[in-house]
Design a protein around this motif. Structure first.
Motif, PDB file in Angstrom:
ATOM      1  N   LYS A 149      -6.425 -18.951   2.411  1.00  0.00           N
ATOM      2  CA  LYS A 149      -7.682 -19.026   3.167  1.00  0.00           C
ATOM      3  C   LYS A 149      -7.959 -17.723   3.913  1.00  0.00           C
ATOM      4  N   THR A 151     -10.999 -15.176   2.769  1.00  0.00           N
ATOM      5  CA  THR A 151     -11.979 -14.806   3.793  1.00  0.00           C
ATOM      6  C   THR A 151     -12.190 -13.296   3.814  1.00  0.00           C
ATOM      7  N   LEU A 160     -16.702 -22.718   3.527  1.00  0.00           N
ATOM      8  CA  LEU A 160     -16.528 -21.378   4.077  1.00  0.00           C
ATOM      9  C   LEU A 160     -17.417 -20.377   3.357  1.00  0.00           C
ATOM     10  N   THR A 189     -13.581 -20.897   9.394  1.00  0.00           N
ATOM     11  CA  THR A 189     -12.387 -21.540   8.836  1.00  0.00           C
ATOM     12  C   THR A 189     -11.747 -22.478   9.849  1.00  0.00           C
ATOM     13  N   GLN A 200     -11.792 -26.640   9.496  1.00  0.00           N
ATOM     14  CA  GLN A 200     -10.512 -27.339   9.419  1.00  0.00           C
ATOM     15  C   GLN A 200     -10.405 -28.392  10.514  1.00  0.00           C
TER      16      GLN A 200
END
Length: 472
Positions: A197, A201, A262, A401, A405
């Motif tokens: 992740k 990103t 995202l 992110t 989450q």
């Protein structure tokens, strides 16, 4: 008009020097450590246990780690945001408190049933926190400028995709609770999607900086909505297909939602085109409906979400027990050490929010959400303040992110959305999530330091001052 370099000389700023606010950060860290220590003492008092030497050693270790991180921030990123480190430290300590609380309950149950006493998970989590602190320091010391990461845009993208599919590799991939998320090597396991992740990103930020102009072009309109060119639909379609692949092959609904959400959010921020949000929503609905009818595990998750009481003895047992725990906590909670978090399966990992909600109540959950909101807000503030486009998108992506989450896991525990299996940042037991989330905080601190750092002031010989002023 450009002033010749031979008539320029650096001088001290005629204005007041911008404060670094490191003393405020230190005071908040001491407050967070005190809250954590009181929480651990309360758990012991509620269970009739006196403070042990191990407890004081653990408290000293946490204090040493946080002070070391603060010292490195003061040394390497003295203009960084003063709230990120204390808030995330407090979240980590709340997680350690609840894991310790669940350990106490597990020991009592083992003694009552005549079983061997299990190894305390709190000490393992403390070890992971120490490793996370080392990596946090490493990021701040080695990465002096976040813009260096832009050079590795496609490298990060490739590495992120490899890590995302790594659990499907033979011999090392491991399936836990129906989801293929783990890689086990030499007796140690980790979750590659947590590292992916961050890498993805970085890739999204670097890619969108280069392609934002073409992605913002509008060629046609449908129902008043501007649509991009057909060839520019490729990125969002690829992200959609990758997310579906994670859902299909790894049975991981949470990671699938995280990565697709995202990318769509970052795409909207980069282009300011609402059409990308609408297209993303359409693709999400199509993917969700298709997955519901095509895959049994998705259909089961939705069915249990709609009516968990009908499955309270098997598939719905976990969510039903968590709802009972939240109801037992009420508004103010049962009190630390006085609830029954051990009755919820995987209370220290997937359902640690339910355990905290039982003992701290709805009030405690609201405080948790406020703490996460502060982390996200400070990340977005860094994005607004930094001047380079890559830093803006990277900070936005890291903040999104964290927000996604938290929404996905707390929404699943409270039955707002179906359960997805993600971990709660900084709270849940497990090394992969804790380490990666602390790396995210280090990156946000580096970006915020760049955004808040004052520029040099230059003066010509005839005292004409040219000054660049940054917003504090």
């Amino acid at each position: 008009m450009t002033i010749p370099s031979d008539v320029l000389a650096p001088v001290a700023s005629p204005t007041r020097r911008q404060p670094s606010r490191r003393n405020l950060e230190l005071a908040l860290l001491v407050f967070a450590w005190g809250i954590g220590l009181l929480g651990c003492l309360q758990v012991g008092w509620a269970n009739g246990e006196d403070p042990t030497s191990q407890l004081w050693i653990a408290a000293a270790v946490v204090a040493g780690l946080t002070l070391a991180m603060h010292a490195v921030v003061r040394w390497q990123a003295r203009y960084a945001d003063p709230f990120l480190l204390p808030v995330t430290t407090l979240l980590t300590m709340l997680g350690l408190i609840m894991i310790y609380r669940i350990d106490v309950a597990a020991v009592k149950r083992a003694i009552l049933n005549g079983n061997p006493v299990p190894t305390p998970a709190a000490y393992t989590q403390l070890t992971w926190f120490a490793i996370a602190a080392v990596l946090f320091v490493g990021v701040l010391v080695l990465l002096r400028d976040h813009r260096i990461l832009q050079r590795y845009t496609y490298t990060c993208g490739l590495a992120g995709l490899i890590l995302l599919v790594l659990p499907l590799a033979p011999f090392i991939g491991t399936t836990v609770n129906g989801a293929t998320l783990w890689v086990r090597i030499g007796g140690q396991s980790f979750q590659p999607a947590e590292v992916a992740k961050v890498l993805l990103t970085v890739f999204f930020a670097g890619y969108l900086v280069k392609k934002r102009d073409s992605l913002a072009l509008v060629r046609t309109k449908f129902l008043g909505i501007g649509l991009p060119r057909l060839k520019d639909l490729g990125p969002i379609l690829i992200a959609w297909l990758v997310s579906l692949g994670v859902l299909v092959f790894q049975h991981d609904l949470g990671t699938s939602l995280l990565f697709f959400g995202l990318f769509v959010c970052m795409l909207y921020v980069a282009t300011q085109r609402r059409s990308w949000l609408i297209l993303g929503a359409i693709l999400f609905v199509l993917g969700a409906v298709g997955a519901y009818y095509a895959f049994g595990h998705v259909r089961l998750r939705v069915t249990v979400w709609i009516d968990p009481w009908a499955y309270a003895d098997d598939q719905g047992y976990q969510i039903v027990q968590s709802l009972f725990g939240l109801a037992n906590g009420g508004i103010l909670g049962a009190g630390l050490g006085q609830g029954f978090p051990n009755l919820v399966p995987f209370a220290s990992t997937d359902f640690i929010v339910a355990a905290l909600g039982e003992e701290l109540g709805l009030t405690g959950l609201m405080v948790l959400l406020l703490l996460y909101g502060i982390v996200v807000e400070r990340g977005l503030r860094a994005a607004l303040s930094v001047r380079d486009s890559f830093g803006q998108l990277l900070a936005v992506g890291l903040a999104i992110t964290m927000a996604l989450q938290v929404f996905v896991i707390i929404g699943g525990v409270t039955r707002l959305i179906p359960l997805t299996g993600l971990t709660t940042p900084f709270l849940s037991y497990g090394g992969s999530s804790l380490i990666v989330n602390w790396v995210i905080i280090a990156l946000l601190l580096r970006i915020s330091d760049r955004a808040r750092r004052p520029e040099a002031i230059v003066v010509s010989q005839d005292d004409a001052v040219t000054q660049v002023v940054r917003r504090p």
